[in-house]
Design an enzyme around this catalytic site. Structure first.
Site, short mmCIF file in Angstrom:
data_model
loop_
_atom_site.label_atom_id
_atom_site.label_comp_id
_atom_site.label_asym_id
_atom_site.label_seq_id
_atom_site.Cartn_x
_atom_site.Cartn_y
_atom_site.Cartn_z
N ARG A 155 0.85 -1.18 0.00
CA ARG A 155 0.00 0.00 0.00
C ARG A 155 0.89 1.25 0.00
NH1 ARG A 155 -2.23 -3.45 4.01
NH2 ARG A 155 -4.32 -4.21 3.50
N LYS A 179 -2.58 -2.04 7.72
CA LYS A 179 -3.79 -1.63 8.41
C LYS A 179 -3.91 -2.35 9.75
CE LYS A 179 -6.58 -0.36 4.38
NZ LYS A 179 -7.83 -0.61 3.63
N HIS A 255 -2.06 2.93 -6.31
CA HIS A 255 -2.69 1.63 -6.07
C HIS A 255 -2.68 0.74 -7.31
CE1 HIS A 255 -3.96 2.59 -2.04
NE2 HIS A 255 -4.61 3.66 -2.45
N ARG A 258 -0.23 -1.97 -6.94
CA ARG A 258 -0.70 -3.03 -6.05
C ARG A 258 -1.68 -3.94 -6.77
NH1 ARG A 258 -1.39 -4.33 -0.56
NH2 ARG A 258 -3.50 -4.70 0.17
N HIS A 281 -4.36 -8.65 3.29
CA HIS A 281 -5.82 -8.57 3.38
C HIS A 281 -6.29 -9.38 4.58
CE1 HIS A 281 -6.31 -7.68 -1.20
NE2 HIS A 281 -6.14 -6.58 -0.50
N TYR A 290 -9.59 -9.92 -7.38
CA TYR A 290 -8.56 -9.98 -8.41
C TYR A 290 -8.73 -11.21 -9.30
CZ TYR A 290 -6.39 -6.20 -5.86
OH TYR A 290 -6.15 -4.99 -5.26
#
Length: 313
Positions: A155, A179, A255, A258, A281, A290
């Site tokens: 990220r 995150k 992004h 990514r 994730h 994806y």
């Protein structure tokens, strides 16, 4: 915050407490904290700040959403506002400020499904070469930045926060913090490592005082042209310059690297659980989008290449 008996918390104080809670206890990302803070401004525009939190009802919340709709806010923005309200009232219920979470009556809006924007291999190769052929900003830094974003699937905030001490001695991998303050290891292939080595040498020459060997005054790997840590906003700016009118002409966000990393991994046989781990994730459903990208791409290739695809000579 301890309340006196029969004292009721105001909406303003409840929001302030909740923002502090998600920032410290829950360790939400800076972007999320900022976003929620902005979302509550929509609430304050309809409900006076000094209103007791117990008096805030579902009609007030729906009026906020109606006002946002009239101002043409996106579905994503409205849904985030709803998420912020749900979090606020869940917090208030947990600590006894309200008896029930009225925001649970709010219905989120259906979000249009957009496939992540990604680059083909040729496009990402061209973009990674762009700093060498188009001297816009800082050649070695920008090439290293692009190569590392693509190679690792990081990220933007993770790359901005990457420190030299996070790298292995051979620069083949690093520990990044994502995150929720969750750490994971990411990897850099040969092109990224070579670009990083060249940049770090250039970095030391430009700003010797920022080097670890010169006193460890700046830990972050990527610096701006003043020798200060490169911010997320700075990375967005760099990518916008190279993908705008002065560069490739195909406007992309950071992004996109990514998304391209994830698409390439899945297209070349990586299992989805491994890709989930590499991307950081928390839910595999986020990674699964994806697979839709790769399926759509395969259909496109099939339609173009198969002799009975309906094309006329």
């Amino acid at each position: 915050m301890a309340l006196e008996e029969n004292e009721v918390l105001s909406l303003k104080d409840a929001v302030s407490e909740y923002i502090l809670y998600i920032q410290t206890v829950r360790a939400y990302s800076a972007n999320t904290v900022t976003g929620y803070s902005e979302d509550f401004k929509h609430l304050f525009a309809v409900v006076p700040e000094e209103t007791p939190i117990t008096d805030v009802d579902i009609l007030m919340l729906r009026n906020c959403i109606a006002k946002m709709s009239r101002k043409k806010y996106s579905v994503t923005s409205i849904n985030r506002f709803i998420a912020a309200c749900r979090g606020l009232f869940a917090y208030c219920k947990k600590f006894g400020y309200v008896q029930s979470n009225v925001s649970l009556e709010l219905k989120t809006l259906k979000t249009p499904k957009h496939l992540p924007k990604f680059m083909t291999q040729a496009e990402v190769d061209d973009l990674c070469r762009e700093p060498e052929t188009n001297e816009l900003l800082w050649e070695t830094r920008d090439k290293a930045l692009f190569e590392m974003l693509y190679s690792s699937g990081c990220r933007v905030g993770e790359i901005a926060g990457l420190c030299i001490s996070d790298l292995t001695s051979d620069h083949s991998s690093a520990i990044v913090t994502g995150k929720g303050q969750k750490s994971r290891r990411v990897y850099f292939e040969e092109d990224a490592r070579k670009a990083l080595d060249l940049y770090l040498k250039d970095r030391d020459e430009r700003f010797p005082e920022a080097s670890l060997r010169g006193g460890a005054t700046v830990e972050q790997v990527f610096l701006n042209q003043k020798g200060l840590p490169l911010t997320e906003h700075g990375i967005w700016y760099i990518v916008s310059r190279y993908t705008g009118a002065e560069g490739s002409g195909r406007h992309l966000s950071p992004h996109a690297f990514r998304h391209t990393f994830a698409t390439a991994m899945l297209s070349n046989g990586a299992d989805i659980r491994s890709v989930q781990e590499m991307l950081g994730h928390s839910s595999i459903s986020t990674t699964q989008r994806y697979t839709h990208v790769t399926t759509a791409r395969l259909k496109e290739v099939y339609a173009q290449a198969f002799p009975h695809s309906g094309k006329k000579d």
